[in-house]
Design an enzyme around this catalytic site. Sequence first.
Site, mmCIF file in Angstrom:
data_model
loop_
_atom_site.group_PDB
_atom_site.id
_atom_site.type_symbol
_atom_site.label_atom_id
_atom_site.label_comp_id
_atom_site.label_asym_id
_atom_site.label_seq_id
_atom_site.Cartn_x
_atom_site.Cartn_y
_atom_site.Cartn_z
ATOM 1 N N ASP A 173 16.069 36.465 3.173
ATOM 2 C CA ASP A 173 16.616 37.622 3.892
ATOM 3 C C ASP A 173 17.990 37.207 4.418
ATOM 4 O O ASP A 173 18.342 36.027 4.410
ATOM 5 C CB ASP A 173 15.681 37.985 5.063
ATOM 6 C CG ASP A 173 16.212 39.153 5.890
ATOM 7 O OD1 ASP A 173 16.576 40.187 5.307
ATOM 8 O OD2 ASP A 173 16.294 39.022 7.129
ATOM 9 N N SER A 174 18.743 38.205 4.904
ATOM 10 C CA SER A 174 20.031 37.896 5.526
ATOM 11 C C SER A 174 19.851 37.085 6.799
ATOM 12 O O SER A 174 20.798 36.446 7.263
ATOM 13 C CB SER A 174 20.746 39.199 5.882
ATOM 14 O OG SER A 174 19.934 39.949 6.776
ATOM 15 N N CYS A 213 14.346 41.633 1.952
ATOM 16 C CA CYS A 213 15.476 42.289 2.587
ATOM 17 C C CYS A 213 15.743 43.563 1.800
ATOM 18 O O CYS A 213 15.976 43.495 0.586
ATOM 19 C CB CYS A 213 16.680 41.345 2.526
ATOM 20 S SG CYS A 213 18.211 42.076 3.124
ATOM 21 N N GLU A 232 18.474 39.632 15.864
ATOM 22 C CA GLU A 232 18.899 38.252 15.566
ATOM 23 C C GLU A 232 19.139 37.467 16.869
ATOM 24 O O GLU A 232 18.995 36.257 16.895
ATOM 25 C CB GLU A 232 20.188 38.248 14.731
ATOM 26 C CG GLU A 232 19.987 38.591 13.263
ATOM 27 C CD GLU A 232 19.354 37.465 12.444
ATOM 28 O OE1 GLU A 232 19.647 36.290 12.706
ATOM 29 O OE2 GLU A 232 18.540 37.774 11.536
ATOM 30 N N CYS A 268 14.056 48.296 7.028
ATOM 31 C CA CYS A 268 14.787 47.030 7.184
ATOM 32 C C CYS A 268 13.766 46.035 7.700
ATOM 33 O O CYS A 268 12.999 46.355 8.624
ATOM 34 C CB CYS A 268 15.928 47.198 8.187
ATOM 35 S SG CYS A 268 16.655 45.627 8.718
ATOM 36 N N HIS A 298 13.986 43.502 9.483
ATOM 37 C CA HIS A 298 14.126 43.091 10.884
ATOM 38 C C HIS A 298 13.325 44.005 11.819
ATOM 39 O O HIS A 298 12.867 43.577 12.880
ATOM 40 C CB HIS A 298 15.597 43.148 11.323
ATOM 41 C CG HIS A 298 16.428 41.982 10.881
ATOM 42 N ND1 HIS A 298 16.834 41.798 9.583
ATOM 43 C CD2 HIS A 298 16.951 40.947 11.587
ATOM 44 C CE1 HIS A 298 17.571 40.703 9.501
ATOM 45 N NE2 HIS A 298 17.658 40.160 10.705
HETATM 46 N N1 DGL Z 1 16.643 42.601 6.943
HETATM 47 C C1 DGL Z 1 17.549 43.293 6.101
HETATM 48 C C2 DGL Z 1 16.922 44.493 5.425
HETATM 49 O O1 DGL Z 1 15.743 44.541 5.223
HETATM 50 C C3 DGL Z 1 18.917 43.686 6.520
HETATM 51 C C4 DGL Z 1 19.554 43.185 7.698
HETATM 52 C C5 DGL Z 1 21.040 43.084 7.499
HETATM 53 O O2 DGL Z 1 21.751 44.096 7.594
HETATM 54 O O3 DGL Z 1 21.449 41.978 7.257
HETATM 55 O O4 DGL Z 1 17.622 45.411 5.049
#
Ligand code: DGL
Length: 287
Positions: free
Chosen positions: A21-22, A84, A163, A195, A197
């Site tokens: 993931d990011s 992600c 984050e 997302c 997160h």
């Molecule tokens: N966790 C990521 C997702 O599922 C994105 C978060 C980011 O923008 O880096 O889209």
Amino acid sequence: MNLSLYGKTALMTSSPIGIFDSGIGGLSVLRGVRELLPGESLIYVGDQGHVPYGPRPLAEVQAFSVAITRFLLAQGAKMVVVACNAASAASLHHLRAEFPDVPFVGMEPAVKPAAEQTHSGVVGVLATPATFQGALYASVLERFAKGVTVLQDTCPGLVGQIERGDLSGPQTRRILEKALRPMIAAGADTVVMGCTHYPFVIPLIEEIGGGRLRVIDPAPSVAKQVKRVLEARGIGSGTQENAGVLYYTSGAVESFDSLLFNLLGEKAHAQALRWDGAYSVSSANSD
Ligand code: DGL
């Protein structure tokens, strides 16, 4: 005990599943995979040096995704979970073409179960701009959202709040209220975490929804898909014994470690990754 060392030992006995993931969002997916498949060794990469992916051009996210996949394969990964939505939207097609022998599991906003479960016929999707722009999302709407009103919000700043480990402070609450109030006012009864997160703020979302919002976290379905792919290819670890996880971050190791503890209650020590057009284990790691 140094759990990352425990992880390393465990990884030698079976090929790991790579998950990336990011940042720390993919840990919500890792949690689901671990619950369903405790015997699988895992390698997690959080690209915190480049978080957030959401506002970046798709081509840049694609380049990071390819480079992380190369890193995971170099560590012996037998499959890659793109945990992600933004990276899946930008790169899943490309990854499958570039690495035809590698099984990939990616994310797509869970509009299908939302459309099946809504009573009001109005659902909300929370995701980042890269996800909403991608062809994958358009095709999900086309396939599954017939007869349903879908409302969207990018929740600007929410990935950054998560984050930083801020899951319920005033700014995080403001972002979510701004996104959810209009959805609730328009009759939404179901909201999709588009997302990875965002599942970490589900308690706050439920509080804002006052018990009237059904929240869809795709992690359990993704874990089931991982299991199906392992079985179809005959590459499961074949054990239920708890296997280890190795964590890597291209950001600050201490902050990754403390987020890991706050989010999953896990004490482990991540390894630092260096980015110079490719990802490699940083020589700054001390263990
Ligand atoms: N966790 C990521 C997702 O599922 C994105 C978060 C980011 O923008 O880096 O889209």
